[in-house]
Design a protein around this motif. Sequence first.
Motif, PDB file in Angstrom:
ATOM      1  N   SER A 483     -32.931 -44.773 108.495  1.00 44.34           N
ATOM      2  CA  SER A 483     -32.518 -45.886 109.356  1.00 44.34           C
ATOM      3  C   SER A 483     -31.077 -46.295 109.092  1.00 44.34           C
ATOM      4  CB  SER A 483     -33.454 -47.075 109.149  1.00 44.34           C
ATOM      5  OG  SER A 483     -34.760 -46.784 109.619  1.00 44.34           O
ATOM      6  N   LYS A 484     -30.681 -46.306 107.818  1.00 45.83           N
ATOM      7  CA  LYS A 484     -29.296 -46.654 107.503  1.00 45.83           C
ATOM      8  C   LYS A 484     -28.322 -45.634 108.052  1.00 45.83           C
ATOM      9  CE  LYS A 484     -30.240 -49.335 103.302  1.00 45.83           C
ATOM     10  NZ  LYS A 484     -30.196 -49.362 101.816  1.00 45.83           N
ATOM     11  N   GLN A 485     -28.662 -44.339 107.894  1.00 41.52           N
ATOM     12  CA  GLN A 485     -27.753 -43.288 108.371  1.00 41.52           C
ATOM     13  C   GLN A 485     -27.594 -43.338 109.887  1.00 41.52           C
ATOM     14  OE1 GLN A 485     -28.174 -39.310 106.766  1.00 41.52           O
ATOM     15  NE2 GLN A 485     -27.698 -38.390 108.740  1.00 41.52           N
ATOM     16  N   PHE A 486     -28.667 -43.698 110.560  1.00 40.09           N
ATOM     17  CA  PHE A 486     -28.610 -43.672 112.023  1.00 40.09           C
ATOM     18  C   PHE A 486     -28.372 -45.058 112.631  1.00 40.09           C
ATOM     19  CE2 PHE A 486     -30.170 -39.580 111.021  1.00 40.09           C
ATOM     20  CZ  PHE A 486     -29.765 -38.770 112.054  1.00 40.09           C
ATOM     21  N   GLY A 487     -27.822 -45.970 111.780  1.00 41.90           N
ATOM     22  CA  GLY A 487     -27.313 -47.205 112.322  1.00 41.90           C
ATOM     23  C   GLY A 487     -28.315 -48.312 112.525  1.00 41.90           C
ATOM     24  N   VAL A 488     -29.518 -48.165 111.933  1.00 46.79           N
ATOM     25  CA  VAL A 488     -30.496 -49.233 112.035  1.00 46.79           C
ATOM     26  C   VAL A 488     -30.431 -50.034 110.735  1.00 46.79           C
ATOM     27  CG1 VAL A 488     -32.930 -49.820 112.298  1.00 46.79           C
ATOM     28  CG2 VAL A 488     -31.980 -47.848 113.496  1.00 46.79           C
ATOM     29  N   LEU A 489     -30.228 -51.331 110.823  1.00 48.32           N
ATOM     30  CA  LEU A 489     -30.151 -52.167 109.639  1.00 48.32           C
ATOM     31  C   LEU A 489     -31.526 -52.379 109.042  1.00 48.32           C
ATOM     32  CD1 LEU A 489     -27.627 -54.894 110.833  1.00 48.32           C
ATOM     33  CD2 LEU A 489     -27.155 -52.902 109.398  1.00 48.32           C
TER      34      LEU A 489
END
Length: 490
Positions: A483-489
């Motif tokens: 999620s962090k890598q793909f822009g989800v906080l």
Amino acid sequence: MKTTVHIIGSGFSSLAAACYLAQDGFKVTIFEKNNTIGGRARQLKKDGFTFDIGPTWYWMPDVFERFFGDFNKKPSDYYTLEKLNPAYSVYFGKNDLITIEDTLEKISKAFENEEPGSSKKLATFIQNAKSNYDIAIKDLVYNPGLSPLELITPNTIKKINQFFSTIQKDVRKEFKNDRLVKILEFPVLFLGAKPSDTPSFYSFMNYADFGLGTFHPKKGMYQVILAMEHLAKELGVTIKTNANIESIIVEDKTAKGLICGGKAFYSNIVLSGADYHHTETLLDKAYRQYSETFWSKKTFAPAALLFYVGFDKTLKHVNHHTLFFDVDFENHAKSIYDNPKWPESPLFYASFPSKTDDFFAPEGKEAGIFLIPLAPGIEDNDNIRKEYFNKIIARFEHVTSQKVSEDILFYESFCINDFIKDYNSYKGNAYGMANTLLQTAFLRPKLKSKTVKNLFFTGQLTVPGPGVPPSLISGKLAANLISKQFGVLV
């Protein structure tokens, strides 16, 4: 259009990761090679009997509560949980046992009866174990194992010596009664290593045992799998069974999907909850992070020989969980870790869930599960299995003072060859990689591939380690990285 994630395997870590990723807005599909979900946590049904094939212990209930709480749910929304009393019994010889009950106060009395003065020592030991548990849960196990700095907190600095001593040293320094020593050293076997190789800090497992207690989900551990499946599907996860993965598609050093049944299933991300070593064999050698030499040098948790037995009567002198330590503990450990071979006189564990829950056996009968820990990779065949079944049944009859051999309706076995066939398990190990000092946290195989972009791993061969609660945590950690890598906080 949603970012797609394909997950290999449907064990605890895969299902946990799927739920978190779906909640974060990913389109998630799970591919399971077997015809039922659950990975090692499947069920066997035969002639009115039911057996949990894999895990049978429900420890660390707070981890399950935290998992379901992340989705505004509770375990009780899906299954009924009962605290066992007694938690378990330990046999040391014929009619000679110690029973561990459901509160620390009762356990302290049992210790005091064995060794005068030991209850005060136990209070101090468990107080330290609770402190370690709080630090582990709050500061350590929910870290993704990316850096040694994760281990350095104000709380862990105070405990630094406990990473360089061992459970065995700590226990034997305070307790002289051999029976109490064995009971206190037993929980770290869930971590997959000898007490002499397990850092003192892992005494938090003793707090999980004595402080939090042992629970039973009504209808068994598979109810947790079914609960997670229900939650995953509510969140939009697709689950495919009988879907064996043949290879991982890699283009431009990036994971692009999976080959299943000769067909390509493309995705933006691949996450494997299957055996880590096996997953890397699904890649060309150039993309594998860890060599065969790397794996061969690691300390693996034991394999196991399991028997699922239907008895034509109810059994006496046993509890839901019963341990048989009536033989030499050290010799069996050596046959697993030092000189891998079949143990001459094995310790074994038995579970009789029908003592607690009539779901598991027809009225007037008993369902029994027997487990012998073994060295991974040793020879496994039907003749050896039969020999050891006869050994432990004879021991069981002697130690518990009852005849049962003529009341066995059937037995099924599961051993190294089955772990390899059903789970692609490295050398047929049952529990993953042991938590020794040099295999802790950032020193374990990584959640994120260093050689293939968008390829991630979860499960008991990566962080935080072996066991059901760590597998739930591992799923969350892998999902958070994605999620962090793909822009989800998160």
